[in-house]
Design an enzyme around this catalytic site. Structure first.
Site, PDB file in Angstrom:
ATOM      1  N   SER A  73      -9.863  -0.655   7.360  1.00 50.69           N
ATOM      2  CA  SER A  73      -9.191  -0.448   6.085  1.00 50.69           C
ATOM      3  C   SER A  73      -8.500  -1.674   5.507  1.00 50.69           C
ATOM      4  CB  SER A  73      -8.179   0.698   6.193  1.00 50.69           C
ATOM      5  OG  SER A  73      -8.859   1.923   6.323  1.00 50.69           O
ATOM      6  N   LYS A 100       0.846  -1.189   0.000  1.00 47.96           N
ATOM      7  CA  LYS A 100       0.000   0.000   0.000  1.00 47.96           C
ATOM      8  C   LYS A 100       0.887   1.246   0.000  1.00 47.96           C
ATOM      9  CE  LYS A 100      -3.851   1.925   2.753  1.00 47.96           C
ATOM     10  NZ  LYS A 100      -4.683   1.681   3.968  1.00 47.96           N
ATOM     11  N   SER A 125      -9.530   1.638   3.303  1.00 48.00           N
ATOM     12  CA  SER A 125      -8.695   2.436   2.421  1.00 48.00           C
ATOM     13  C   SER A 125      -7.663   1.622   1.643  1.00 48.00           C
ATOM     14  CB  SER A 125      -7.974   3.522   3.233  1.00 48.00           C
ATOM     15  OG  SER A 125      -7.047   2.944   4.154  1.00 48.00           O
TER      16      SER A 125
END
Length: 495
Positions: A203, A98, A179
């Protein structure tokens, strides 16, 4: 003589007795880390071929074709790294990160924001150091909800100014959730066998369940949070996003210190599992999938306690949110100052976004940032510390722990999510139910495993436990996965 032996014998005879030729296979689509590792050990493939395979897949599926748009940046050194990967538990295995996890290489670490695109970190995050030492190849960075979805209440999950919009590979008109949107969508789409996401509240487990993969949020602190762009250190953690619970366990054994797990096939036998009815939602199709799963759990020997009430969860969540907005300013200011570059505080970040409004804020603003910036007085910071202590106590000892103790439970269970909603950049997220807050606020482990599909969209099954029960939660999830087999390849449906 079988065909493989015949090929090798013929080649050896042709090249002479001192030569040896091996045929290397292109891995099957959606191969797990465990499968790829076995192929590498058997010399049926090689790291460079794996890198080529996944880069080709990214070009065909992510950047063309369905255009999932999960991968934000490719590591330009991936091919070179494949030729010199360290020996270890992850030798030669490509993994995506990420884009809020620092790497000191040719890639950027930006949280999806244009404000950080011109300044690279000084060092790898400790978790990246561990991945590299175990032989993993960092293939690239994944898109995310910008700033891990803490900028605005009107945001669209999976959108960032730097990366654009990530789509759900099962149904391209629908949200990949956030997210860690790009991490989940990339693994689901077969762009990499695994990715590392991060979670503050939902997330990891929300996008993993929405995209139909395994997501594990460990106990906060098991994996070092250094080198991760923060929201609040009280809840932030990295975690694995994979195609199987076994792969998640493999990554945890690399990422967490002194971590081991025994994935027993009979882990469910005698396990006491408490159903959080108040967190199951009302979607009849989701509930039908869940009831079917409960029957399979009973058949595997689990003892289902139904219902179990989780005390104090609403008050815990409210106190956590109050604390989080205060902690955001403190933690982000500290991070931006030590990182250096053009933007060194939340105030400067807010000003940057205003100066680049057409690029940074075409769909939603930065209300949470602006609210957080006002919460910097000593009195307010003290209030935040009180709220955080109360939130952790109500969610943990007086919440999850109290429920586990009352019913002598090994874990709490419920459907992770309702199906993801339609993407609407003008209106923002549709905010479907996700059962993430109790474990997130407590800092306790939470695993989501594929449960099934509703209208072609994935739904997950959650296991939550007490602090440092991570190995037990993974073992239960692995045994559940073995009796449900609910993962499906995405069809990239247009809507």
């Amino acid at each position: 003589m079988n065909r493989r032996r015949m090929i090798l014998s013929t080649a050896a005879a042709t090249l002479g007795p001192a030569s040896c030729v091996r045929t290397h296979k292109v891995p099957p689509l959606y191969s797990t880390l465990s499968t790829l590792s076995a192929m590498l050990k058997a010399e049926e493939t090689e790291p460079a071929l794996l890198v080529q395979h996944f880069l080709k897949r990214i070009a065909e599926i992510d950047k063309a074709g369905p255009c999932v748009n999960a991968v934000l940046e490719i590591n330009p050194d991936a091919q070179r790294l494949a030729d010199s990967a360290a020996q270890g538990a992850l030798h030669g295995l490509p993994i995506l990160l990420k884009d809020n996890i620092e790497t000191a290489d040719a890639m950027r670490t930006t949280a999806g924001s244009l404000a950080l695109r011109n300044h690279t970190p000084k060092a790898d995050a400790p978790l990246v150091t561990k991945l590299r030492a175990a032989g993993a190849i960092i293939l690239g960075k994944t898109n995310l909800s910008e700033w891990a979805n803490i900028r605005s209440p009107n945001s669209t999950s999976g959108w960032s100014a730097r990366g654009g919009l990530t789509r759900n590979p099962h149904k391209l008109t629908h949200s990949a959730s956030g997210s860690s949107s790009g991490s989940a969508a990339a693994v689901a789409a077969g762009l990499a066998p695994a990715a590392i996401g991060t979670e503050t509240n939902g997330s990891i487990v929300s996008p993993a369940s929405a995209c139909g993969i395994v997501g594990f949020k460990p106990t906060v602190g098991l994996i070092s949070g250094a080198g991760i762009i923060p929201i609040t250190h009280h809840q932030d953690t990295a975690g694995p996003m994979t195609l199987s619970v076994r792969d998640a366990a493999l990554l945890m054994q690399v990422l967490a210190k002194d971590f081991s797990v025994d994935l027993k096939p009979d882990a469910l036998k005698g396990a006491r599992l408490g159903v959080l009815r108040g967190h199951c939602g009302k979607n009849p199709q989701v509930l039908a999938l869940f009831e079917n799963a409960l029957e399979k759990l009973r058949a595997a020997g689990a003892i289902i306690v139904d219902p179990v009430k989780l005390p104090n969860f609403r008050e815990a969540g409210a106190n956590s949110w109050k604390a989080m907005l205060i902690e955001l300013r403190t933690d982000l200011n500290a991070y931006l100052e030590q990182r250096g570059g053009d933007v060194r505080s939340l105030a400067e970040l807010i000003a940057f976004n205003e100066a680049h409004r057409s690029e940074e804020m075409p769909h939603f603003a930065q209300e949470f940032f602006e609210q957080s910036e006002k919460l910097g007085t000593p009195e307010i910071i003290a209030e935040g510390e009180t709220a955080r202590e109360k939130a952790r106590r109500l969610a943990g000892p007086e919440g999850i722990d109290a429920a586990l103790k009352e019913h002598r439970l090994d874990a709490l269970i419920c459907p992770t999510n309702d199906p993801a909603g339609l993407i609407d950049l003008a209106k923002g997220d549709t905010n479907e139910r996700v059962a993430s807050t109790p474990a997130a606020v407590a800092g306790y482990p939470h695993l989501t495993v594929p449960l099934g599909f509703v209208d072609d969209l994935p739904v997950g099954f959650s296991f939550m436990g007490t602090a440092n029960a991570d190995a037990q939660i993974l073992a239960l999830g692995h045994a559940f996965e073995e009796i449900t087999f609910a993962m499906k390849r995405p069809q990239f449906l247009p809507g």
